[in-house]
Design a protein around this motif. Structure first.
Motif, PDB file in Angstrom:
ATOM      1  N   LEU A 113      29.942  47.520  41.494  1.00 49.57           N
ATOM      2  CA  LEU A 113      31.032  46.689  41.988  1.00 49.57           C
ATOM      3  C   LEU A 113      31.090  46.678  43.513  1.00 49.57           C
ATOM      4  CD1 LEU A 113      33.625  45.031  41.453  1.00 49.57           C
ATOM      5  CD2 LEU A 113      34.870  47.202  41.407  1.00 49.57           C
ATOM      6  N   MET A 114      31.076  47.858  44.121  1.00 51.20           N
ATOM      7  CA  MET A 114      31.222  47.935  45.565  1.00 51.20           C
ATOM      8  C   MET A 114      29.962  47.473  46.291  1.00 51.20           C
ATOM      9  SD  MET A 114      34.310  48.705  45.807  1.00 51.20           S
ATOM     10  CE  MET A 114      34.487  48.920  47.579  1.00 51.20           C
ATOM     11  N   ARG A 115      28.780  47.689  45.690  1.00 49.03           N
ATOM     12  CA  ARG A 115      27.559  47.195  46.326  1.00 49.03           C
ATOM     13  C   ARG A 115      27.508  45.666  46.287  1.00 49.03           C
ATOM     14  NH1 ARG A 115      26.851  50.358  48.476  1.00 49.03           N
ATOM     15  NH2 ARG A 115      25.440  51.967  47.708  1.00 49.03           N
ATOM     16  N   THR A 116      27.969  45.089  45.168  1.00 43.54           N
ATOM     17  CA  THR A 116      28.040  43.629  45.094  1.00 43.54           C
ATOM     18  C   THR A 116      29.000  43.088  46.146  1.00 43.54           C
ATOM     19  OG1 THR A 116      27.560  43.675  42.714  1.00 43.54           O
ATOM     20  CG2 THR A 116      28.567  41.667  43.605  1.00 43.54           C
ATOM     21  N   SER A 117      30.125  43.756  46.312  1.00 45.70           N
ATOM     22  CA  SER A 117      31.080  43.354  47.341  1.00 45.70           C
ATOM     23  C   SER A 117      30.452  43.434  48.728  1.00 45.70           C
ATOM     24  CB  SER A 117      32.318  44.252  47.269  1.00 45.70           C
ATOM     25  OG  SER A 117      33.172  44.033  48.369  1.00 45.70           O
ATOM     26  N   ALA A 118      29.703  44.498  48.983  1.00 45.10           N
ATOM     27  CA  ALA A 118      29.058  44.648  50.292  1.00 45.10           C
ATOM     28  C   ALA A 118      28.051  43.537  50.540  1.00 45.10           C
ATOM     29  CB  ALA A 118      28.376  46.015  50.370  1.00 45.10           C
ATOM     30  N   LYS A 119      27.282  43.191  49.522  1.00 41.09           N
ATOM     31  CA  LYS A 119      26.282  42.130  49.682  1.00 41.09           C
ATOM     32  C   LYS A 119      26.949  40.793  50.006  1.00 41.09           C
ATOM     33  CE  LYS A 119      23.066  44.274  46.440  1.00 41.09           C
ATOM     34  NZ  LYS A 119      22.503  44.188  45.082  1.00 41.09           N
ATOM     35  N   LEU A 120      28.027  40.495  49.283  1.00 42.16           N
ATOM     36  CA  LEU A 120      28.721  39.235  49.524  1.00 42.16           C
ATOM     37  C   LEU A 120      29.332  39.197  50.927  1.00 42.16           C
ATOM     38  CD1 LEU A 120      30.443  38.724  46.063  1.00 42.16           C
ATOM     39  CD2 LEU A 120      28.523  37.421  47.010  1.00 42.16           C
ATOM     40  N   ASN A 121      29.910  40.316  51.358  1.00 40.04           N
ATOM     41  CA  ASN A 121      30.471  40.370  52.701  1.00 40.04           C
ATOM     42  C   ASN A 121      29.399  40.187  53.763  1.00 40.04           C
ATOM     43  OD1 ASN A 121      33.499  41.177  53.133  1.00 40.04           O
ATOM     44  ND2 ASN A 121      32.872  42.173  51.240  1.00 40.04           N
ATOM     45  N   PRO A 131      38.975  41.422  53.771  1.00 45.09           N
ATOM     46  CA  PRO A 131      40.283  42.034  53.474  1.00 45.09           C
ATOM     47  C   PRO A 131      40.517  42.231  51.978  1.00 45.09           C
ATOM     48  CG  PRO A 131      40.507  40.273  55.091  1.00 45.09           C
ATOM     49  CD  PRO A 131      39.128  40.167  54.543  1.00 45.09           C
ATOM     50  N   LEU A 132      40.051  41.286  51.172  1.00 42.95           N
ATOM     51  CA  LEU A 132      40.210  41.425  49.726  1.00 42.95           C
ATOM     52  C   LEU A 132      39.395  42.596  49.197  1.00 42.95           C
ATOM     53  CD1 LEU A 132      39.994  37.656  48.686  1.00 42.95           C
ATOM     54  CD2 LEU A 132      42.049  39.034  49.086  1.00 42.95           C
ATOM     55  N   SER A 133      38.208  42.784  49.730  1.00 40.43           N
ATOM     56  CA  SER A 133      37.335  43.866  49.268  1.00 40.43           C
ATOM     57  C   SER A 133      37.926  45.235  49.572  1.00 40.43           C
ATOM     58  CB  SER A 133      35.952  43.732  49.921  1.00 40.43           C
ATOM     59  OG  SER A 133      35.324  42.536  49.548  1.00 40.43           O
ATOM     60  N   VAL A 134      38.338  45.436  50.818  1.00 40.76           N
ATOM     61  CA  VAL A 134      38.849  46.752  51.194  1.00 40.76           C
ATOM     62  C   VAL A 134      40.204  47.027  50.539  1.00 40.76           C
ATOM     63  CG1 VAL A 134      37.543  46.836  53.342  1.00 40.76           C
ATOM     64  CG2 VAL A 134      39.834  45.853  53.337  1.00 40.76           C
ATOM     65  N   THR A 135      41.017  45.989  50.385  1.00 39.25           N
ATOM     66  CA  THR A 135      42.313  46.192  49.730  1.00 39.25           C
ATOM     67  C   THR A 135      42.128  46.528  48.256  1.00 39.25           C
ATOM     68  OG1 THR A 135      43.390  44.645  51.256  1.00 39.25           O
ATOM     69  CG2 THR A 135      44.532  45.139  49.198  1.00 39.25           C
ATOM     70  N   GLY A 136      41.288  45.765  47.571  1.00 39.40           N
ATOM     71  CA  GLY A 136      41.048  46.035  46.159  1.00 39.40           C
ATOM     72  C   GLY A 136      40.438  47.398  45.934  1.00 39.40           C
ATOM     73  N   GLY A 137      39.453  47.770  46.749  1.00 37.75           N
ATOM     74  CA  GLY A 137      38.830  49.088  46.611  1.00 37.75           C
ATOM     75  C   GLY A 137      39.794  50.219  46.891  1.00 37.75           C
ATOM     76  N   THR A 138      40.635  50.038  47.912  1.00 36.84           N
ATOM     77  CA  THR A 138      41.614  51.072  48.244  1.00 36.84           C
ATOM     78  C   THR A 138      42.633  51.258  47.132  1.00 36.84           C
ATOM     79  OG1 THR A 138      41.383  50.573  50.612  1.00 36.84           O
ATOM     80  CG2 THR A 138      43.349  51.775  49.934  1.00 36.84           C
ATOM     81  N   VAL A 155      34.795  53.043  53.257  1.00 37.59           N
ATOM     82  CA  VAL A 155      34.377  53.412  54.611  1.00 37.59           C
ATOM     83  C   VAL A 155      33.153  52.608  55.025  1.00 37.59           C
ATOM     84  CG1 VAL A 155      33.455  55.296  56.011  1.00 37.59           C
ATOM     85  CG2 VAL A 155      35.374  55.725  54.472  1.00 37.59           C
ATOM     86  N   GLU A 156      32.202  52.446  54.097  1.00 37.51           N
ATOM     87  CA  GLU A 156      31.013  51.657  54.393  1.00 37.51           C
ATOM     88  C   GLU A 156      31.381  50.212  54.742  1.00 37.51           C
ATOM     89  OE1 GLU A 156      28.575  51.951  50.973  1.00 37.51           O
ATOM     90  OE2 GLU A 156      28.001  54.032  51.326  1.00 37.51           O
ATOM     91  N   HIS A 157      32.342  49.669  54.020  1.00 38.03           N
ATOM     92  CA  HIS A 157      32.789  48.314  54.329  1.00 38.03           C
ATOM     93  C   HIS A 157      33.349  48.233  55.753  1.00 38.03           C
ATOM     94  CE1 HIS A 157      32.199  47.324  50.138  1.00 38.03           C
ATOM     95  NE2 HIS A 157      32.690  46.109  50.317  1.00 38.03           N
ATOM     96  N   TRP A 158      34.154  49.218  56.144  1.00 36.63           N
ATOM     97  CA  TRP A 158      34.717  49.202  57.496  1.00 36.63           C
ATOM     98  C   TRP A 158      33.628  49.356  58.548  1.00 36.63           C
ATOM     99  CZ3 TRP A 158      39.043  47.272  58.975  1.00 36.63           C
ATOM    100  CH2 TRP A 158      40.142  47.249  58.106  1.00 36.63           C
ATOM    101  N   MET A 159      32.576  50.077  58.209  1.00 34.15           N
ATOM    102  CA  MET A 159      31.472  50.234  59.154  1.00 34.15           C
ATOM    103  C   MET A 159      30.761  48.917  59.423  1.00 34.15           C
ATOM    104  SD  MET A 159      29.788  53.836  57.946  1.00 34.15           S
ATOM    105  CE  MET A 159      30.654  55.398  58.190  1.00 34.15           C
ATOM    106  N   MET A 160      30.946  47.938  58.539  1.00 37.83           N
ATOM    107  CA  MET A 160      30.331  46.636  58.761  1.00 37.83           C
ATOM    108  C   MET A 160      30.986  45.877  59.910  1.00 37.83           C
ATOM    109  SD  MET A 160      29.998  45.192  54.891  1.00 37.83           S
ATOM    110  CE  MET A 160      29.520  46.253  53.528  1.00 37.83           C
TER     111      MET A 160
END
Length: 292
Positions: A152-160, A194-201, A236-241
């Motif tokens: 789930l989170m890797r797919t989110s990272a790829k899309l971002n 914002p949707l990715s980090v909010t949903g993951g959090t 955290v990885e998402h924020w590093m982007m």
């Protein structure tokens, strides 16, 4: 007292998950940075470990205990690691082996990006379904949760990364996947972030709240905290982007082989560091058509 778990019960899984995240990412970088003639041996060892991982998932699924939760978690990471190494070595990628031109349209560009990683994504989905089937209705679902959280989170990272972020990861792409650079796009942020980090959090927070609930076994607490910690690391990885943070120092030891093979510029080619999310599976991104 509402909180039934001790501090150690909560912190040890977090520390273990953080170590696995750091070490597993480094190992993938190290193996991918070696000469291509070593790939067959790396894949052979990884295949063996993935088999051990599947066996560990089957065995641990029937047991509700702290050790079983750790085994299930580590087993899922071993299976996931095989997929990522298979992608980076070029064994399983997609039917498209070329990038896009600058004038490629939006939908065509997205289709081409999917084609570049299609087989890898289908293999991940197939493995996820296999793990769900192997652990179905078993008391220990930590392995399944871990693999699904990674997917789930890797797919989110790829899309971002496809939509555009500040930090790109060209320096982590092997030469035989250089065509993926045509899908990269640098932007300060995109609408999905914002949707990715909010949903993951929110999801990670719900798991922690559940782990603090009384009446859970020690194995359930450990499992919930392991998955929650991995989700937190993915956030955290998402924020590093999007933040100007140098993360390459965490894996400098793993980048030495690549640096020796390609020279110092191979490591420092990009002025901005890449997020760890891109280390395990190179993302889909659009070409750089705009200035941030």
């Amino acid at each position: 007292m509402w909180i039934s778990a001790s501090a150690a019960d909560l912190l040890w899984p977090v520390a273990f998950a953080a170590f696995v995240w750091w070490f597993a990412t480094g190992i993938v970088l190290l193996l991918d940075g070696l000469p291509t003639r070593t790939f067959r041996w790396s894949l052979a060892i990884s295949t063996l470990l993935a088999g051990v991982g599947l066996a560990g998932l089957i065995k641990s699924a029937a047991v509700d205990g702290v050790m079983a939760s750790y085994v299930a978690f580590a087993s899922a990471v071993l299976v996931w690691g095989w997929h990522e190494l298979a992608f980076l070595t070029g064994l399983i990628t997609g039917p498209r082996k070329a990038g896009c031109s600058e004038d490629c349209g939006s939908w065509a560009h997205f289709r081409h990006a999917i084609e570049a990683i299609l087989y890898h994504e289908l293999a991940l989905i197939g493995t996820a379904l296999l793990i769900v089937a192997l652990t179905w209705q078993q008391p220990n679902q930590v392995g399944t949760w871990t693999f699904l959280a990674l997917w789930l989170m890797r797919t989110s990272a790829k899309l971002n990364l496809f939509l555009g972020v500040r930090n790109l990861s060209e320096e982590f792409l092997p030469e035989h996947l250089a065509y993926l650079k045509s899908f990269f796009r640098r932007r300060p942020m995109n609408w999905l972030f914002p949707l990715s980090v909010t949903g993951g959090t929110v999801l990670a927070g719900l798991l922690v709240v559940r782990a603090l609930h009384p009446g859970l076994s020690d194995g359930e607490v450990a499992g919930l905290m392991l998955v929650a910690a991995f989700l937190a690391l993915a956030i955290v990885e998402h924020w590093m982007m999007v933040l100007p943070i140098d993360t390459t120092r965490l894996w400098r030891w793993a980048m030495r082989a690549r640096t020796r093979r390609g020279g110092p510029e191979a490591l420092w080619r990009s002025p901005l560091p890449a997020p760890p999310a891109a280390l395990v599976a190179p993302p889909l991104r659009e070409p750089a058509r705009e200035q941030p």
